[in-house]
Design a protein around this motif. Structure first.
Motif, PDB file in Angstrom:
ATOM      1  N   GLY A 238      70.053  43.451  47.280  1.00 42.13           N
ATOM      2  CA  GLY A 238      71.318  42.714  47.177  1.00 42.13           C
ATOM      3  C   GLY A 238      71.091  41.222  47.264  1.00 42.13           C
TER       4      GLY A 238
ATOM      5  N   PHE B   5      70.703  37.574  44.752  1.00 42.06           N
ATOM      6  CA  PHE B   5      71.502  37.037  43.650  1.00 42.06           C
ATOM      7  C   PHE B   5      71.381  37.944  42.421  1.00 42.06           C
ATOM      8  CE2 PHE B   5      71.603  34.407  39.783  1.00 42.06           C
ATOM      9  CZ  PHE B   5      72.910  33.956  39.852  1.00 42.06           C
TER      10      PHE B   5
ATOM     11  N   ALA C 275      65.176  35.350  49.353  1.00 41.01           N
ATOM     12  CA  ALA C 275      64.839  34.219  48.478  1.00 41.01           C
ATOM     13  C   ALA C 275      66.079  33.566  47.865  1.00 41.01           C
ATOM     14  CB  ALA C 275      63.892  34.680  47.375  1.00 41.01           C
ATOM     15  N   SER C 276      67.153  34.331  47.725  1.00 40.57           N
ATOM     16  CA  SER C 276      68.361  33.740  47.137  1.00 40.57           C
ATOM     17  C   SER C 276      69.039  32.768  48.100  1.00 40.57           C
ATOM     18  CB  SER C 276      69.352  34.836  46.717  1.00 40.57           C
ATOM     19  OG  SER C 276      68.751  35.664  45.748  1.00 40.57           O
TER      20      SER C 276
ATOM     21  N   ALA D 236      67.168  25.258  45.994  1.00 45.21           N
ATOM     22  CA  ALA D 236      68.551  25.026  45.551  1.00 45.21           C
ATOM     23  C   ALA D 236      68.652  24.169  44.288  1.00 45.21           C
ATOM     24  CB  ALA D 236      69.387  24.412  46.683  1.00 45.21           C
TER      25      ALA D 236
ATOM     26  N   HIS E  43      67.713  24.451  37.710  1.00 41.36           N
ATOM     27  CA  HIS E  43      66.703  23.852  36.828  1.00 41.36           C
ATOM     28  C   HIS E  43      67.283  23.420  35.488  1.00 41.36           C
ATOM     29  CE1 HIS E  43      62.976  24.338  39.078  1.00 41.36           C
ATOM     30  NE2 HIS E  43      63.522  25.418  39.606  1.00 41.36           N
TER      31      HIS E  43
ATOM     32  N   ASP F  82      70.570  48.854  54.677  1.00 40.70           N
ATOM     33  CA  ASP F  82      70.275  50.122  54.000  1.00 40.70           C
ATOM     34  C   ASP F  82      69.026  49.934  53.137  1.00 40.70           C
ATOM     35  OD1 ASP F  82      70.425  52.649  52.999  1.00 40.70           O
ATOM     36  OD2 ASP F  82      72.470  52.473  52.203  1.00 40.70           O
TER      37      ASP F  82
ATOM     38  N   ALA G 199      65.951  51.047  50.838  1.00 40.76           N
ATOM     39  CA  ALA G 199      65.492  52.117  49.944  1.00 40.76           C
ATOM     40  C   ALA G 199      64.019  52.371  50.241  1.00 40.76           C
ATOM     41  CB  ALA G 199      65.680  51.696  48.496  1.00 40.76           C
TER      42      ALA G 199
ATOM     43  N   ALA H  20      65.642  45.334  42.167  1.00 43.47           N
ATOM     44  CA  ALA H  20      65.719  43.862  42.141  1.00 43.47           C
ATOM     45  C   ALA H  20      65.299  43.376  43.521  1.00 43.47           C
ATOM     46  CB  ALA H  20      67.138  43.423  41.797  1.00 43.47           C
TER      47      ALA H  20
ATOM     48  N   GLU I 201      59.841  31.808  53.577  1.00 48.00           N
ATOM     49  CA  GLU I 201      60.095  32.926  52.663  1.00 48.00           C
ATOM     50  C   GLU I 201      58.821  33.219  51.878  1.00 48.00           C
ATOM     51  OE1 GLU I 201      61.135  35.816  51.694  1.00 48.00           O
ATOM     52  OE2 GLU I 201      63.193  35.147  52.049  1.00 48.00           O
TER      53      GLU I 201
ATOM     54  N   GLY J  62      63.268  37.735  38.521  1.00 50.88           N
ATOM     55  CA  GLY J  62      63.511  36.446  37.867  1.00 50.88           C
ATOM     56  C   GLY J  62      62.813  35.369  38.673  1.00 50.88           C
TER      57      GLY J  62
ATOM     58  N   LYS K 233      63.448  32.261  38.790  1.00 50.86           N
ATOM     59  CA  LYS K 233      64.400  31.263  39.278  1.00 50.86           C
ATOM     60  C   LYS K 233      65.794  31.764  38.934  1.00 50.86           C
ATOM     61  CE  LYS K 233      63.299  28.400  35.257  1.00 50.86           C
ATOM     62  NZ  LYS K 233      64.575  28.381  34.551  1.00 50.86           N
TER      63      LYS K 233
HETATM   64  C1  LIG Z   1      60.414  28.550  48.570  1.00 50.36           C
HETATM   65  C2  LIG Z   1      61.179  28.923  47.321  1.00 50.36           C
HETATM   66  C3  LIG Z   1      61.798  27.923  46.562  1.00 50.36           C
HETATM   67  C4  LIG Z   1      62.502  28.263  45.409  1.00 50.36           C
HETATM   68  N1  LIG Z   1      63.198  27.290  44.742  1.00 50.36           N
HETATM   69  C5  LIG Z   1      64.010  27.633  43.719  1.00 50.36           C
HETATM   70  C6  LIG Z   1      64.873  26.670  43.121  1.00 50.36           C
HETATM   71  O1  LIG Z   1      64.937  25.515  43.526  1.00 50.36           O
HETATM   72  N2  LIG Z   1      65.651  27.077  42.078  1.00 50.36           N
HETATM   73  C7  LIG Z   1      65.637  28.365  41.608  1.00 50.36           C
HETATM   74  O2  LIG Z   1      66.380  28.674  40.665  1.00 50.36           O
HETATM   75  N3  LIG Z   1      64.833  29.298  42.165  1.00 50.36           N
HETATM   76  C8  LIG Z   1      64.037  28.971  43.214  1.00 50.36           C
HETATM   77  N4  LIG Z   1      63.254  29.916  43.814  1.00 50.36           N
HETATM   78  C9  LIG Z   1      63.213  31.267  43.246  1.00 50.36           C
HETATM   79  C10 LIG Z   1      64.493  32.034  43.590  1.00 50.36           C
HETATM   80  O3  LIG Z   1      64.755  31.908  44.970  1.00 50.36           O
HETATM   81  C11 LIG Z   1      64.311  33.496  43.204  1.00 50.36           C
HETATM   82  O4  LIG Z   1      63.973  33.574  41.836  1.00 50.36           O
HETATM   83  C12 LIG Z   1      65.597  34.290  43.391  1.00 50.36           C
HETATM   84  O5  LIG Z   1      66.185  34.065  44.638  1.00 50.36           O
HETATM   85  C13 LIG Z   1      65.293  35.760  43.243  1.00 50.36           C
HETATM   86  O6  LIG Z   1      66.477  36.470  43.481  1.00 50.36           O
HETATM   87  P1  LIG Z   1      66.377  37.988  43.861  1.00 50.36           P
HETATM   88  O7  LIG Z   1      67.754  38.490  44.011  1.00 50.36           O
HETATM   89  O8  LIG Z   1      65.492  38.674  42.892  1.00 50.36           O
HETATM   90  O9  LIG Z   1      65.550  37.959  45.231  1.00 50.36           O
HETATM   91  P2  LIG Z   1      66.059  38.036  46.756  1.00 50.36           P
HETATM   92  O10 LIG Z   1      67.121  37.078  47.029  1.00 50.36           O
HETATM   93  O11 LIG Z   1      64.839  37.991  47.610  1.00 50.36           O
HETATM   94  O12 LIG Z   1      66.705  39.460  46.795  1.00 50.36           O
HETATM   95  C14 LIG Z   1      65.962  40.652  46.879  1.00 50.36           C
HETATM   96  C15 LIG Z   1      66.685  41.490  47.895  1.00 50.36           C
HETATM   97  O13 LIG Z   1      66.132  42.795  47.913  1.00 50.36           O
HETATM   98  C16 LIG Z   1      66.168  43.258  49.250  1.00 50.36           C
HETATM   99  N5  LIG Z   1      65.216  44.358  49.337  1.00 50.36           N
HETATM  100  C17 LIG Z   1      63.876  44.310  49.138  1.00 50.36           C
HETATM  101  N6  LIG Z   1      63.346  45.541  49.242  1.00 50.36           N
HETATM  102  C18 LIG Z   1      64.384  46.389  49.507  1.00 50.36           C
HETATM  103  C19 LIG Z   1      64.477  47.791  49.710  1.00 50.36           C
HETATM  104  N7  LIG Z   1      63.406  48.575  49.649  1.00 50.36           N
HETATM  105  N8  LIG Z   1      65.699  48.328  49.964  1.00 50.36           N
HETATM  106  C20 LIG Z   1      66.805  47.547  50.021  1.00 50.36           C
HETATM  107  N9  LIG Z   1      66.775  46.210  49.834  1.00 50.36           N
HETATM  108  C21 LIG Z   1      65.573  45.642  49.567  1.00 50.36           C
HETATM  109  C22 LIG Z   1      65.792  42.029  50.061  1.00 50.36           C
HETATM  110  O14 LIG Z   1      66.176  42.140  51.404  1.00 50.36           O
HETATM  111  C23 LIG Z   1      66.531  40.937  49.306  1.00 50.36           C
HETATM  112  O15 LIG Z   1      67.813  40.684  49.833  1.00 50.36           O
HETATM  113  C24 LIG Z   1      62.551  29.619  44.980  1.00 50.36           C
HETATM  114  C25 LIG Z   1      61.944  30.613  45.745  1.00 50.36           C
HETATM  115  C26 LIG Z   1      61.296  30.290  46.926  1.00 50.36           C
HETATM  116  C27 LIG Z   1      60.738  31.383  47.786  1.00 50.36           C
END
Ligand SMILES: Cc1cc2nc3c(=O)[nH]c(=O)nc-3n(C[C@H](O)[C@H](O)[C@H](O)COP(=O)(O)OP(=O)(O)OC[C@H]3O[C@@H](n4cnc5c(N)ncnc54)[C@H](O)[C@@H]3O)c2cc1C
Length: 369
Positions: free
Chosen positions: A11, A13, A44-45, A50, A53, A168, A170, A197, A319, A351, A353
């Motif tokens: 859950g 972004f 990471a979200s 922030a 891009h 919860d 997985a 995701a 992170e 993704g 970013k």
């Molecule tokens: C230091 C840093 C700086 C960044 N700067 C930028 C920026 O400036 N601009 C930009 O666009 N992007 C940036 N990014 C990249 C961006 O943060 C990520 O691309 C984006 O947040 C990914 O979104 P997501 O939903 O895939 O990941 P996440 O937000 O990590 O979501 C994944 C979710 O899955 C959950 N999860 C994992 N495994 C399980 C499981 N087995 N069961 C249930 N839940 C689970 C996690 O708890 C998490 O909430 C940066 C990343 C980092 C780490």
């Protein structure tokens, strides 16, 4: 694939935005989002720089820069209330160790159609002329991730048919006849389609589900949260293109993040499935280094912008940052889209970013239309 059910693992972004897409655009009947944290968008979200891009950051990958330019207007329109643009954003080109110079940066911006102008003398004077060859004022906003989360949750509530189950986790996914079942903290859930995701934890799920590990590179990252005085409090500064620093507004805390290409990653490791031992992102976050690297970052910042001496560290954000192995050389941020990954209708996405989400949604539309 109309009228089907889906489970999204993660859950963040991506998971939330994909849930909306499946319901609103692809006609899925119901979507269940499983999130292991007590609240969505905590990983990471939330912990990121922030930056929305606009391409400037990727002079070594024209495709990533170009996709940023294409996706930016969609992101700005869709998440207008989360956009923060009340600051001046400067890109400075370092005179030594940079992989680009001012002229090349200008040509690159022209090529991707990104606007820039030479920084005004007031801002030029902030920089040490021996360390920086040119400075540009650019158009690149920030986002407030907490507002982003509210926007997504409000839309999810309004659309209906999407349940979000927090705390919860997985554990694994397996084939169950023509469907898939997901074993999680709350039981066994079945659906025709499962989308992972999970970002940095993608391979934890792959391993436990006995499907192939996808080669990625992880970094345990530290961004310092800092307070700045005016005029820096109303500015963002990114020094290009190499082992330099970046200061970006972090709207949720009303401060700035300070990151540094050399010091932000405390360590990095590859995960390809062939290593005898590969640290898990989860365990790395549970045992953080005792020592912040703020002092090292700070010392380097002062070499470029001496007037930032009054900067004060308030906290650090940690992170695991995960990129595809191939991004290592050119700093590109392609998406990962793996349909039927080891199991029919298990799709793994990642993704690099936030704005890349539109590329992932396009892939999902083509695949599940
Ligand atoms: C230091 C840093 C700086 C960044 N700067 C930028 C920026 O400036 N601009 C930009 O666009 N992007 C940036 N990014 C990249 C961006 O943060 C990520 O691309 C984006 O947040 C990914 O979104 P997501 O939903 O895939 O990941 P996440 O937000 O990590 O979501 C994944 C979710 O899955 C959950 N999860 C994992 N495994 C399980 C499981 N087995 N069961 C249930 N839940 C689970 C996690 O708890 C998490 O909430 C940066 C990343 C980092 C780490």
């Amino acid at each position: 694939m109309r009228g089907r059910d889906a489970i999204i693992i993660g859950g963040g972004f991506y998971g939330l935005r994909i849930a909306l897409h499946l319901r609103q655009k692809l006609g899925f009947r119901s979507v269940l989002v499983l999130e292991r944290e007590p609240q969505v968008m905590q990983r990471a979200s939330y912990v990121n720089q922030a930056r929305v891009h606009n391409g400037y950051h990727y002079p070594r990958s024209i495709l990533t820069a170009y996709r940023s330019r294409v996706n930016l207007p969609y992101f700005l329109t869709e998440f207008a209330d989360a956009i923060v643009d009340n600051f001046d954003h400067y890109y400075a080109i370092a005179s030594r160790l940079s992989r680009t110079n001012g002229r090349q940066f200008e040509l690159f911006c022209d090529r991707i159609g990104a606007t820039y102008e030479p920084a005004e003398p007031r801002a030029m004077n902030w920089f040490n002329p021996q360390m920086v060859e040119s400075v540009y004022l650019v158009t690149e906003p920030a986002f407030n991730s907490v507002t982003l989360r509210s926007i997504l949750l409000d839309r999810i509530a309004a659309v209906g048919g999407i349940s979000v189950s927090t705390s919860d986790e997985a554990f694994h996914v397996e084939q169950a006849g023509s469907a898939l079942s997901v074993h999680s903290s709350t039981g066994i859930h079945k659906a025709e389609v499962v989308i992972s995701a999970t970002y940095s934890r993608l391979n934890d799920l792959h391993r436990s589900s006995q499907v192939a590990v996808i080669p990625v590179q992880h970094e345990l990252t530290e961004m310092a949260l800092v307070e700045l005085e005016s005029p820096f409090a109303e500015s963002g500064i990114t020094v290009m293109d190499g082992p330099f620093f970046s200061l970006m507004p972090y709207p949720d805390r009303g401060m700035h993040t300070l990151s540094h290409v050399r010091y932000t990653p405390h360590h990095r490791w590859r995960e390809s499935g062939t290593e005898p031992f590969s640290p898990r992102p989860s365990t790395e976050l549970e045992s953080l280094p005792e020592k912040s690297r703020f002092r090292e970052m700070y010392a380097d910042v002062l070499r470029y912008v001496p007037a930032l001496a009054t900067m004060r560290q308030v906290d650090s954000l940690w992170e695991v940052k995960t990129v595809l192995t191939k991004s290592d050389k050119d700093d590109s941020r392609p998406i990962l889209f793996k349909p039927d990954h080891g199991l029919k209708n298990l799709t793994t996405i990642m993704g690099g970013k936030l704005d890349n989400v539109y590329d992932v949604l396009d892939e999902l539309s083509s695949y599940y239309a």
